[in-house]
Design a protein around this motif. Structure first.
Motif, PDB file in Angstrom:
ATOM      1  N   LEU A  67     -15.443  26.251 -76.260  1.00  0.00           N
ATOM      2  CA  LEU A  67     -16.555  26.855 -76.990  1.00  0.00           C
ATOM      3  C   LEU A  67     -16.139  27.185 -78.420  1.00  0.00           C
ATOM      4  CD1 LEU A  67     -19.487  28.011 -76.747  1.00  0.00           C
ATOM      5  CD2 LEU A  67     -18.409  30.223 -76.285  1.00  0.00           C
ATOM      6  N   ASN A 177     -20.002  23.345 -77.338  1.00  0.00           N
ATOM      7  CA  ASN A 177     -18.765  22.960 -76.677  1.00  0.00           C
ATOM      8  C   ASN A 177     -18.134  21.788 -77.424  1.00  0.00           C
ATOM      9  OD1 ASN A 177     -17.001  23.543 -74.571  1.00  0.00           O
ATOM     10  ND2 ASN A 177     -17.793  21.876 -73.303  1.00  0.00           N
ATOM     11  N   GLU A 191     -23.163  23.064 -73.558  1.00  0.00           N
ATOM     12  CA  GLU A 191     -22.472  23.390 -72.321  1.00  0.00           C
ATOM     13  C   GLU A 191     -23.396  23.096 -71.143  1.00  0.00           C
ATOM     14  OE1 GLU A 191     -19.629  26.995 -72.759  1.00  0.00           O
ATOM     15  OE2 GLU A 191     -21.513  27.552 -73.700  1.00  0.00           O
TER      16      GLU A 191
END
Length: 336
Positions: A67, A177, A191
Motif C-alpha cells: 500500500l 497497491n 486492492e
C-alpha cells in the motif's frame, strides 16, 4: 408442526426486537447508548479518510510492493466527455438521483443510478512516472459539480446530477497497491475489494482540519457525556423543583435566537468584539443543537425537572469550557 414452531419463533424474535427498540429509543437508555453508536459509526465511515491521511507519500523512485500513496500530475492519451455537464476529462463518475422532499422541506434520494468511465493513466512527478490501472476508482473525495433540475409537475421528482472528473494536468494523490507487472515495472492497482482512492491536497487539508477539531474537542465531549449520564442516572435529587416555563422557553427557543443575534452583531463589527460575539454565538448554537433532542426526550419521559436543569447546565458548561480553551486553535484551523 415445524412450520408452526417456526412462525412462533419468528413472532417471538419480532416481539423481542420491538421491546428492545421501545426500551432503548423511548427511554433514558438512549442517552448513553446513542453517542456510542454514533462514535462507532463515525469511526467506520471515516476509515478511508483516516487511512488516506495516515499513509505518507512515497517517491516513485523508492516504491516497494504494498500500500502506497503517490502524488503526481495526471497524464492520459484519451479525452472523453461527461454525460451531463459535457466536461472534457480523462475519467469521470456521474450520479443521477431522483429527489423528493419531506414535510419539513428537507430533500432525500428516492432512487439513483451511477455511471463511471475510466481509463488507465499515468502519475508523473519529479521522482518518476507510474501507470495507474483504473479498473476500480473511488472519486468521492474529488470536488463535485452538482445541479438539481426542478420538475414543474407535481407527481414528478426533481433530478440531481452530480459529476466528479479527472483531467489531464490535475495534481492528485492516489492511494493504492503498488505491484510489479510482467516487465517488472511498478503499477498502481486497486486492492482486493477496495478501489483506488483519489483525492486532492485541498480535500485532504479540509479533512485533516476536521479531525484536528474533533481531537481538540474530544476531552470536553467525554466530560459532557459523563456529566449528563451522571445527572440522569446517578445524581441524587436534592430538592424538588417545579417546572420553570421561562427556562423551558429559553432553552428551546431563546438560545438559538440569541445565537443568531450574536452572530449577526459579530459580523457587523471588527476586532476583539467580533471574535468575542462570534464565539458566544457559537456556544449558544452548539448548546441548542446538543440539548434540543435531549430536552425533548427528557420532557417526554417526565424526567425530574431538577435533573433536566442540571443536565442543561452541564452541557452549557462543557460547551463553554471547550470554546474558551480551544477558540484560538479552532480559529487557526478554520480561518487560516
Amino acid at each position: 408442526m415445524k412450520n408452526v414452531l417456526s412462525h412462533i419463533t419468528t413472532l417471538l424474535l419480532v416481539a423481542l426486537g420491538l421491546s428492545l427498540f421501545t426500551l432503548v429509543f423511548f427511554s433514558h437508555f438512549i442517552v448513553p447508548i446513542f453517542p456510542v453508536i454514533a462514535a462507532v459509526f463515525a469511526i467506520y465511515v471515516t476509515r478511508t479518510q483516516r487511512r488516506l491521511l495516515k499513509t505518507k507519500q512515497t517517491p516513485i523512485s523508492s516504491l516497494k510492493t504494498g500500500l502506497v500513496k503517490i502524488q503526481g500530475t495526471v497524464e492520459a492519451p484519451k479525452i472523453m466527455e461527461t454525460p451531463f455537464f459535457k466536461v472534457q476529462c480523462i475519467g469521470y463518475s456521474y450520479d443521477k438521483a431522483n429527489i423528493s422532499y419531506n414535510d419539513e422541506g428537507s430533500d432525500y434520494v428516492t432512487s439513483a443510478t451511477q455511471h463511471q468511465d475510466f481509463q488507465d493513466f499515468y502519475l508523473v512527478n519529479e521522482t518518476g512516472r507510474i501507470k495507474v490501472i483504473a479498473d476500480h476508482l473511488n472519486l468521492s473525495f474529488l470536488p463535485a459539480q452538482v445541479k438539481t433540475i426542478h420538475s414543474i409537475k407535481q407527481n414528478e421528482s426533481d433530478i440531481r446530477h452530480t459529476e466528479r472528473t479527472l483531467k489531464n494536468g490535475d495534481l492528485i494523490n492516489v492511494l493504492g497497491n503498488a505491484v510489479r507487472n510482467e516487465q517488472q515495472q511498478f503499477e498502481l492497482r486497486a486492492e482486493p475489494k477496495t478501489p483506488l482512492v483519489i483525492s486532492t491536497l485541498a480535500i485532504e487539508s479540509r479533512t485533516q482540519k476536521g479531525f484536528m477539531a474533533i481531537k481538540y474537542l474530544l476531552p470536553y465531549l467525554l466530560l459532557m457525556y459523563i456529566s449528563v449520564n451522571y445527572f440522569l442516572f446517578f445524581a441524587p435529587v436534592k430538592s424538588h423543583i417545579e417546572k420553570n416555563t421561562a427556562f423551558i422557553l429559553f432553552s428551546f427557543f431563546g438560545m438559538p435566537v440569541l445565537a443568531v443575534i450574536l452572530g449577526v452583531a459579530g459580523n457587523r463589527i471588527g476586532g476583539f468584539l467580533k471574535s468575542f460575539l462570534s464565539n458566544l454565538a457559537g456556544i449558544c448554537f452548539g448548546v441548542s443543537i446538543l440539548t434540543f433532542p435531549l430536552l425533548c426526550l427528557l420532557f417526554a419521559t417526565e424526567t425530574e425537572f431538577y435533573r433536566i436543569s442540571c443536565i442543561w447546565v452541564s452541557v452549557f458548561f462543557c460547551t463553554t469550557l471547550a470554546s474558551i480553551m480551544n477558540y484560538k486553535k479552532l480559529d487557526a484551523i478554520f480561518i487560516n
